[in-house]
Enzyme design. Structure first.
Site, PDB file in Angstrom:
ATOM      1  N   GLU A  82      -9.917  12.781 -29.397  1.00  0.00           N
ATOM      2  CA  GLU A  82      -9.702  12.180 -30.717  1.00  0.00           C
ATOM      3  C   GLU A  82      -9.980  13.162 -31.846  1.00  0.00           C
ATOM      4  OE1 GLU A  82     -10.821   7.854 -30.742  1.00  0.00           O
ATOM      5  OE2 GLU A  82     -12.593   8.648 -29.759  1.00  0.00           O
ATOM      6  N   ASP A 125      -7.684   8.187 -34.254  1.00  0.00           N
ATOM      7  CA  ASP A 125      -8.643   9.137 -34.806  1.00  0.00           C
ATOM      8  C   ASP A 125      -8.104  10.555 -34.801  1.00  0.00           C
ATOM      9  OD1 ASP A 125     -10.934   7.730 -35.723  1.00  0.00           O
ATOM     10  OD2 ASP A 125     -11.291   7.112 -33.656  1.00  0.00           O
ATOM     11  N   HIS A 148      -9.508  -0.811 -37.882  1.00  0.00           N
ATOM     12  CA  HIS A 148      -9.906  -1.686 -36.783  1.00  0.00           C
ATOM     13  C   HIS A 148      -9.554  -3.142 -37.046  1.00  0.00           C
ATOM     14  CE1 HIS A 148     -12.120   1.883 -35.389  1.00  0.00           C
ATOM     15  NE2 HIS A 148     -11.600   1.435 -34.262  1.00  0.00           N
ATOM     16  N   CYS A 207      -4.423   5.858 -25.701  1.00  0.00           N
ATOM     17  CA  CYS A 207      -4.776   4.481 -26.019  1.00  0.00           C
ATOM     18  C   CYS A 207      -4.775   4.216 -27.518  1.00  0.00           C
ATOM     19  CB  CYS A 207      -6.121   4.108 -25.408  1.00  0.00           C
ATOM     20  SG  CYS A 207      -7.446   5.190 -25.967  1.00  0.00           S
TER      21      CYS A 207
HETATM   22  C1  PEP Z   1      -8.158   5.885 -31.290  1.00  0.00           C
HETATM   23  O1  PEP Z   1      -8.871   6.459 -32.113  1.00  0.00           O
HETATM   24  O2  PEP Z   1      -6.941   6.125 -31.167  1.00  0.00           O
HETATM   25  C2  PEP Z   1      -8.718   4.844 -30.413  1.00  0.00           C
HETATM   26  C3  PEP Z   1      -8.011   4.321 -29.450  1.00  0.00           C
HETATM   27  O3  PEP Z   1      -9.981   4.424 -30.682  1.00  0.00           O
HETATM   28  P1  PEP Z   1     -10.327   3.450 -31.904  1.00  0.00           P
HETATM   29  O4  PEP Z   1      -9.037   2.985 -32.511  1.00  0.00           O
HETATM   30  O5  PEP Z   1     -11.123   2.335 -31.381  1.00  0.00           O
HETATM   31  O6  PEP Z   1     -11.093   4.358 -32.807  1.00  0.00           O
HETATM   32 MG    MG Z   2     -10.996   6.260 -31.893  1.00  0.00          MG
END
Ligand code: PEP
Ligand code: MG
Length: 572
Positions: free
Chosen positions: A433, A457, A191, A504
């Protein structure tokens, strides 16, 4: 001159001076038994640490140049909490019954207090949970002799070099001063990496020796795209990189010229390109990148920024501001994904032994329904200002999805009772995910208006690779055939159920993967806004039918190396 290689996380080249930030990692709190005759000594240390913490808070309050009234009240409240007789009484009672070292006792008492407050139905009390955690951290820092300095208070432009900057540290840093980021730890989809990208910071992570080799004040060239950091560059190298900075800016300006042109292939296949955002202010700038909406608003950063559970009004105003800034373009708000590497201080998640498999994302929200409903009411109320979609993170099966939808219905009922309106039609999406979600996608599709594939994920849980651990990041291959087959299965299940498939995760913004994702039938790509122009350019130069052939070949490859070779060949 020395070249350090790491992971290319966010592109761009920056030449500047290093600032070493070593106090970022909160070390593990020691735990050991003590004898009865050590108790008073430990309590004496506690008393001294409280005095030091209170003095530090007073200094912070008086020393801050532009302190708001609100911040001043927070400092006062923290001083009161540190000195609170009841808190001190509980510490004494616990150490006299458990005979453990004082750092551990302070941590345990503070955790129990925060947890009690977190589940309270009174938002004011819930907010106090984070304060208790914050104060106890400060006291524990003094007990352990840890000195912290603030990244929000930088006077010069710097390239930040850290062991492992936490997402909350990244949020709080002075973004106009930090020009690039270098870290020992981290991976492309951690993150902190995602935030660095969102802030437009060229970043190279996973250089395990960075903080050992670099000292504050060293001249560095950070080449984010190549994943390279050049320490003490010679004149010739500096000159070459100065030219590259100029070229990079020129090429990017050309791509920005694509503006609002559609993301449509040469043979007329149209997809949507949207932006991922972490903080509301990012929404202002999205139009210039040609974003057709927000495909992922990581709402948990609202909580992380304030370090506490955000109340309904604060959330409502934040969501409204994003929706209004998008001027009628759709905004997908992902309900909080706390836990894992996004810890809200004061919650037990900080001490889970395996937080990525623990109480994270939808599990966290379902375990605290009042906090969850508060967020849903805030989103519902904001939905009258423009098109909003809600999506739930880390769904592992139909039970979780149904439970989340039931709580959404309760939140709607509460809004109606209060006379607060919300939009008639709000799409509800499921994030894909976890492999289990793909395997049961035919059921999830029945209760979902769209899917959004979170590859960060999905890769982590499919390949059993901690997404923040640079030691195993070589295994986190987005083009691993297992991952590609799961992506394909999720997209196919969405289409079979008559809904759209979005993505995403970081893969959606990776230009290398664009033709492959197009060919797999992805309907919507959501990414860091700066990546949109390049991806759009590739889509507008591609032929959809050929992309479909490419995708067919890719999912039938035996290894990620084969897939990558295929994609390299395609890119020419
Ligand atoms: C992902 O896991 O790809 C996602 C978009 O969520 P995050 O990166 O916030 O876990
Ligand atoms: Mg995620």
């Amino acid at each position: 001159m020395k070249i350090l290689s790491g992971l290319s996380v966010a592109p761009g080249i920056v030449i500047g001076k290093a600032l070493l930030y070593l106090e970022d990692d909160y070390p593990e709190i020691p735990r050991y038994m003590i004898s009865a005759d050590q108790v008073e000594g430990e309590l004496g240390r506690f008393g001294q640490a409280v005095e030091d913490a209170a003095a530090e808070l007073r200094e912070l309050k008086e020393g801050s140049r532009e302190i708001s009234r609100e911040q001043s009240v927070i400092f006062d409240a923290h001083i009161l909490m540190a000195e609170d007789p009841d808190f001190h009484y509980q510490i004494r009672a616990r150490i006299e019954s458990e005979y453990e070292n004082i750092e551990w006792i302070v941590w345990e008492v503070a955790r129990d207090l925060s947890q009690k407050l977190m589940v309270s139905s009174d938002p004011y009390l819930r907010e106090r949970a984070a304060d208790i955690a914050d104060v106890s951290r400060r006291i524990i820092s003094h007990l352990m002799g840890i000195k912290r300095f603030s990244l929000s208070d930088l006077d010069d432009d710097v390239i930040l070099v850290a062991h492992n900057l936490l997402p909350s540290d990244a949020l709080g840093m002075n973004k106009s001063r930090v020009k690039a980021l270098v870290m020992n730890m981290g991976s492309r989809t951690s993150h902190t990496a995602i935030l660095a990208k969102a802030f437009g910071l060229p970043s190279v992570l996973g250089i395990s020796t960075a903080t050992r080799e670099i000292t504050s004040g060293d001249t560095l060239i950070v080449d984010g795209g190549a994943g390279k950091v050049i320490l003490d560059p010679d004149e010739e190298t500096l000159g070459r990189y100065r030219d590259s900075v100029a070229d990079y800016k020129k090429n990017y300006a050309e791509l920005l010229g694509l503006g609002e042109l559609p993301a449509e292939t040469l043979d007329g296949h149209r997809v949507a390109l949207k932006a991922n955002i972490e903080i509301p202010e990012e929404a202002e700038d999205l139009h210039r990148y040609g974003a057709e909406g927000i495909g992922l608003y990581r709402s948990e950063f609202l909580f992380l920024k304030s370090g506490q559970s955000a109340d309904e009004e604060m959330q409502y105003h934040a969501y409204r501001s994003v929706i209004k800034a998008m001027k009628g373009k759709p905004v997908t708000i992902r309900t909080v994904d706390l836990g894992g590497d996004k810890l809200l201080s004061g919650l037990q998640t900080a001490q889970e032994s395996n937080p990525l498999l623990g109480c994270r994302a939808i599990r966290f929200s379902l375990s605290l329904p009042e906090i969850f409903k508060t967020q849903l009411r805030a989103i519902l109320r904001a939905s009258v200002d423009g098109p909003v979609k809600i999506m739930f993170p880390m769904i592992s099966g139909i039970e979780e999805l149904e439970e989340a939808i039931a709580i959404l219905e309760e939140a709607k009922g509460e809004c109606r009772r209060r006379g607060q309106s919300y939009a008639d039609r709000i799409e509800v999406g499921t994030m894909i995910e976890i492999p289990a979600a793909v395997m049961t996608a035919d059921y999830l599709v029945e209760r979902s208006d769209f899917f959004s594939i979170g590859t960060n994920d999905l890769i982590q849980y499919t390949l059993a690779v901690d997404r923040g651990n640079e030691k195993v990041s070589y295994l986190a291959q987005p083009t691993h055939p297992a991952v590609l087959r799961l992506i394909k299965a999720a997209i196919d299940a969405a289409h079979a159920g008559g809904i759209k498939a979005a993505m995403c995760g970081e893969l959606a913004g990776d230009p290398h993967a664009t033709p492959l994702l197009l060919g797999l039938g992805l309907d919507e790509f959501s990414m860091t806004a700066i990546s949109i122009p390049k991806v759009k350019h590739l889509i507008r130069s591609a032929n959809y039918e050929k992309c479909r052939d490419l995708a067919y070949e890719a999912v039938n490859c035996s290894s990620y190396k084969q897939v990558n070779a295929l994609l390299d060949q395609w890119a020419g």
